[in-house]
Design an enzyme around this catalytic site. Structure first.
Site, PDB file in Angstrom:
ATOM      1  N   PRO A 137       0.850  -0.831  -0.252  1.00 24.92           N
ATOM      2  CG  PRO A 137      -0.900  -2.004   1.264  1.00 24.92           C
ATOM      3  CD  PRO A 137       0.348  -2.296   0.855  1.00 24.92           C
ATOM      4  N   GLY A 140       5.578   1.313  -3.996  1.00 23.42           N
ATOM      5  CA  GLY A 140       5.022   1.034  -5.074  1.00 23.42           C
ATOM      6  C   GLY A 140       6.778   1.304  -5.548  1.00 23.42           C
ATOM      7  CD1 TRP A 165      -2.578  -1.128  -5.896  1.00 13.55           C
ATOM      8  CD2 TRP A 165      -3.870  -1.883  -7.340  1.00 13.55           C
ATOM      9  NE1 TRP A 165      -4.016  -0.851  -6.328  1.00 13.55           N
ATOM     10  CE2 TRP A 165      -3.996  -1.195  -7.267  1.00 13.55           C
ATOM     11  CE3 TRP A 165      -4.364  -2.692  -8.595  1.00 13.55           C
ATOM     12  CZ2 TRP A 165      -5.811  -0.168  -7.328  1.00 13.55           C
ATOM     13  CZ3 TRP A 165      -5.272  -2.503  -8.851  1.00 13.55           C
ATOM     14  CH2 TRP A 165      -6.722  -0.833  -8.288  1.00 13.55           C
ATOM     15  CB  ILE A 166      -0.528  -9.101  -5.906  1.00 10.24           C
ATOM     16  CG1 ILE A 166       0.160  -8.311  -5.021  1.00 10.24           C
ATOM     17  CG2 ILE A 166       0.233 -10.448  -6.207  1.00 10.24           C
ATOM     18  CD1 ILE A 166       1.409  -7.760  -5.200  1.00 10.24           C
ATOM     19  N   GLY A 251       9.573  -9.636 -16.438  1.00 13.96           N
ATOM     20  CA  GLY A 251       8.421  -9.359 -16.526  1.00 13.96           C
ATOM     21  C   GLY A 251       7.915  -8.300 -17.737  1.00 13.96           C
ATOM     22  CB  ILE A 346     -10.948   5.310 -35.725  1.00 16.42           C
ATOM     23  CG1 ILE A 346      -9.645   6.583 -36.166  1.00 16.42           C
ATOM     24  CG2 ILE A 346     -11.718   4.532 -37.445  1.00 16.42           C
ATOM     25  CD1 ILE A 346      -8.873   5.330 -36.579  1.00 16.42           C
ATOM     26  CD  GLU A 372       5.801  -6.114 -15.233  1.00 16.51           C
ATOM     27  OE1 GLU A 372       7.096  -6.783 -15.537  1.00 16.51           O
ATOM     28  OE2 GLU A 372       4.879  -7.548 -15.317  1.00 16.51           O
ATOM     29  CD  GLU A 376       5.065   9.630 -15.455  1.00 18.80           C
ATOM     30  OE1 GLU A 376       4.690   7.989 -14.641  1.00 18.80           O
ATOM     31  OE2 GLU A 376       4.348   9.723 -15.924  1.00 18.80           O
TER      32      GLU A 376
HETATM   33  C1  LIG Z   1      -3.674  -4.217 -12.712  1.00 18.86           C
HETATM   34  C2  LIG Z   1      -2.605  -3.505 -12.019  1.00 18.86           C
HETATM   35  C3  LIG Z   1      -1.879  -5.045 -11.649  1.00 18.86           C
HETATM   36  C4  LIG Z   1      -0.439  -4.892 -11.461  1.00 18.86           C
HETATM   37  N1  LIG Z   1       0.210  -5.776 -10.625  1.00 18.86           N
HETATM   38  C5  LIG Z   1       1.206  -6.082  -9.698  1.00 18.86           C
HETATM   39  C6  LIG Z   1       1.844  -7.383  -9.612  1.00 18.86           C
HETATM   40  O1  LIG Z   1       1.018  -8.669  -9.621  1.00 18.86           O
HETATM   41  N2  LIG Z   1       2.958  -7.517  -8.826  1.00 18.86           N
HETATM   42  C7  LIG Z   1       3.178  -6.421  -8.586  1.00 18.86           C
HETATM   43  O2  LIG Z   1       4.357  -6.201  -6.804  1.00 18.86           O
HETATM   44  N3  LIG Z   1       2.621  -4.741  -8.670  1.00 18.86           N
HETATM   45  C8  LIG Z   1       1.847  -4.945  -9.646  1.00 18.86           C
HETATM   46  N4  LIG Z   1       0.810  -3.900  -9.713  1.00 18.86           N
HETATM   47  C9  LIG Z   1       1.542  -2.795  -8.656  1.00 18.86           C
HETATM   48  C10 LIG Z   1       2.665  -1.852  -9.852  1.00 18.86           C
HETATM   49  O3  LIG Z   1       3.372  -2.533  -9.693  1.00 18.86           O
HETATM   50  C11 LIG Z   1       2.498  -0.241  -9.290  1.00 18.86           C
HETATM   51  O4  LIG Z   1       1.265   0.043  -9.246  1.00 18.86           O
HETATM   52  C12 LIG Z   1       3.813   0.578  -9.469  1.00 18.86           C
HETATM   53  O5  LIG Z   1       5.029   0.106  -9.078  1.00 18.86           O
HETATM   54  C13 LIG Z   1       3.727   1.622  -8.900  1.00 18.86           C
HETATM   55  O6  LIG Z   1       3.556   2.067  -7.624  1.00 18.86           O
HETATM   56  P1  LIG Z   1       2.635   2.893  -7.123  1.00 18.86           P
HETATM   57  O7  LIG Z   1       0.742   2.164  -7.812  1.00 18.86           O
HETATM   58  O8  LIG Z   1       2.386   2.601  -5.804  1.00 18.86           O
HETATM   59  O9  LIG Z   1       2.851   4.480  -7.899  1.00 18.86           O
HETATM   60  P2  LIG Z   1       4.307   5.513  -7.252  1.00 18.86           P
HETATM   61  O10 LIG Z   1       5.096   4.890  -6.714  1.00 18.86           O
HETATM   62  O11 LIG Z   1       3.397   6.446  -5.840  1.00 18.86           O
HETATM   63  O12 LIG Z   1       3.538   6.938  -7.965  1.00 18.86           O
HETATM   64  C14 LIG Z   1       2.829   7.277  -8.220  1.00 18.86           C
HETATM   65  C15 LIG Z   1       3.354   8.647  -9.045  1.00 18.86           C
HETATM   66  O13 LIG Z   1       3.945   8.904  -9.385  1.00 18.86           O
HETATM   67  C16 LIG Z   1       5.385   8.780 -10.056  1.00 18.86           C
HETATM   68  N5  LIG Z   1       6.748   8.700  -9.800  1.00 18.86           N
HETATM   69  C17 LIG Z   1       6.760   8.086  -8.628  1.00 18.86           C
HETATM   70  N6  LIG Z   1       7.907   7.955  -7.768  1.00 18.86           N
HETATM   71  C18 LIG Z   1       9.075   8.915  -8.954  1.00 18.86           C
HETATM   72  C19 LIG Z   1      10.072   9.416  -9.367  1.00 18.86           C
HETATM   73  N7  LIG Z   1      11.326   8.731  -8.415  1.00 18.86           N
HETATM   74  N8  LIG Z   1      10.544  10.801 -10.430  1.00 18.86           N
HETATM   75  C20 LIG Z   1       9.202  10.643 -10.794  1.00 18.86           C
HETATM   76  N9  LIG Z   1       8.031  10.413 -11.157  1.00 18.86           N
HETATM   77  C21 LIG Z   1       7.661   9.391  -9.767  1.00 18.86           C
HETATM   78  C22 LIG Z   1       5.130   7.562 -10.516  1.00 18.86           C
HETATM   79  O14 LIG Z   1       5.685   7.474 -12.288  1.00 18.86           O
HETATM   80  C23 LIG Z   1       3.188   8.150 -10.581  1.00 18.86           C
HETATM   81  O15 LIG Z   1       3.358   8.854 -11.580  1.00 18.86           O
HETATM   82  C24 LIG Z   1      -0.153  -3.827 -10.265  1.00 18.86           C
HETATM   83  C25 LIG Z   1      -0.842  -2.907 -10.858  1.00 18.86           C
HETATM   84  C26 LIG Z   1      -2.283  -2.341 -11.362  1.00 18.86           C
HETATM   85  C27 LIG Z   1      -2.713  -1.008 -12.152  1.00 18.86           C
END
Ligand SMILES: Cc1cc2nc3c(=O)[nH]c(=O)nc-3n(C[C@H](O)[C@H](O)[C@H](O)COP(=O)(O)OP(=O)(O)OC[C@H]3O[C@@H](n4cnc5c(N)ncnc54)[C@H](O)[C@@H]3O)c2cc1C
Length: 394
Positions: A137, A140, A165-166, A251, A346, A372, A376
């Protein structure tokens, strides 16, 4: 050099095995997924029969060597499978990304012989489903912020924490999860563990009300005093970050390859519609603004394919490909989202309706820009590499 022989040189022609893999996957998608996907998606239904079909065809172990129950396919063939499956639906390609890319290929690289026999073989045969639990939570993009803990007690670890989000968490039999063995050591304090559903203290839950991949599965993992034997630690204590980064190289490749399937599906639907729909007495395909969108899709498809093939070529040679895979993933997923977006345009108002496939493609194409590595994060990786702040090769 033989045409398609990626071991000895660059070729843009598929070899016979690659063509067979492609044709077989395409036939499966046309027969098993495309006729049913609209109904499955609208019903938020995960069809395990389709997954069993993928397993029976060896797709879940595509790039795993036969000695561990897989098909021993090269990375070009593996990319072709991902592309075809995503042409059917992104949800099933997501399974390939987590089960094969993030989990099984990582086990192949870091697992002990015993771990490979117990976990990798049934995964490659498709008898067990595997997922990858890194995100939490409050962690990410910033992996080192993860809060799950693995406390050593004798010859086992007690795992506590939450993963969110796994993909496929709620149906998986096996879990590759990451937890802190040393809370004060940043990313060097992370270790990787292999869990199975039978271990007491593991619970999973599906995430509801998400934007897309309605015919797939996205969930959460809750770990409460899960007793994990030492032999289930993957790699050494503190090696979890390195293992997670390797997993992401695998991945991301499957995500990039899959994106080609979305672009193709968007392009095919758009060409069909642009030739059939008339406005001002002409098929809309005759209008230059519509042609521009079609041309952009073609450009996205071809450039993405080149980047995917470049990454596959490096992987087949066993060369580090973090930079090239990141570039392929960033570019191909952005092109796929743009292609789906233009396909809706379209189709006009019909593109906004579930009557046509492009509405589903558009919703599904959004998630790969987040997982993955967000777009950004990939931009940052590319820039920092050329600026000399980090190395993505060598
Ligand atoms: C449908 C779906 C399936 C998924 N499946 C998996 C899975 O199987 N296993 C797993 O482990 N995870 C999974 N995820 C999670 C996914 O990997 C994370 O959502 C992702 O890593 C981004 O983390 P966050 O959502 O916490 O966003 P955050 O890291 O909080 O980012 C929020 C925003 O801030 C930006 N940001 C953060 N840090 C920086 C930086 N240093 N520079 C510039 N911008 C930055 C990001 O680009 C984004 O725009 C899944 C997500 C989705 C939506």
């Amino acid at each position: 050099m033989q045409p398609g022989d990626t071991q000895s040189g660059v070729s843009f022609e598929l070899n016979e095995e690659q063509r067979m893999v492609q044709a077989s996957a395409a036939e499966f998608v046309d027969r098993e997924i495309i006729p049913r996907i609209s109904q499955l998606d609208r019903g938020h239904e995960l069809d395990m029969g389709i997954i069993r079909g993928m397993a029976e065809r060896g797709m879940l172990g595509a790039a795993i060597p036969p000695e561990y129950g897989g098909q021993g396919l090269d990375f070009v063939s593996t990319a072709l499978v991902c592309e075809e499956i995503e042409r059917g639906d992104g949800g099933f390609r997501t399974l390939l990304s987590v089960h094969l890319g993030l989990n099984s290929l990582t086990l192949l690289r870091f697992g002990s012989e015993e771990q490979k026999r117990r976990y990798l073989v049934p995964q490659a045969k498709g008898e067990k489903i595997a997922c990858f639990g890194l995100t939490e939570p409050n962690a990410g993009s910033d992996v080192s912020a993860l809060k799950s803990t693995a406390r050593r007690v004798g010859d086992l670890y007690l795992l506590n924490g939450q993963k969110t989000w796994i993909s496929y968490a709620h149906v998986a039999d096996h879990f590759l999860v990451f937890a802190k063995t040393d809370r004060d050591a940043g990313h060097r304090g992370i270790s990787a563990f292999l869990l199975d559903r039978s271990m007491p203290g593991i619970e999973t839950r599906d995430i509801r009300h998400k934007m897309g991949v309605w015919a797939g599965s996205t969930g959460e993992i809750f770990m409460s005093d899960v007793e994990v034997p030492e032999e289930n630690r993957l790699g050494g204590e503190g090696e979890g970050f390195k293992i997670a980064m390797y997993a992401l190289d695998m991945g991301r490749f499957t995500v990039a390859a899959g994106a080609l399937g979305t672009i193709r599906a968007a392009l095919d639907a758009s060409v069909k519609y642009a030739n059939a729909r008339t406005a001002f007495g002409r098929p809309i395909g005759r209008f230059q603004f519509v042609q521009e969108m079609i041309a952009e899709m073609v450009r996205g498809l071809e450039t993405s394919r080149l980047l995917v093939l470049q990454a596959a070529w490096l992987k087949d040679r066993g060369v580090r490909n973090t930079r090239e895979t990141s570039l392929a993933k960033w570019h191909a997923t952005e092109c796929a989202f743009q292609a789906a977006h233009m396909a809706v345009q379209i189709h006009g108002a019909y593109g906004y309706s579930a009557e046509y496939p492009v509405e589903r493609l558009f919703r599904n194409a959004r998630a790969p820009l987040l997982y993955e590595g967000t777009t950004e994060i990939h931009k940052m990786m590319q820039a920092e590499h050329v600026l000399g702040y980090r190395r993505l090769d060598g």
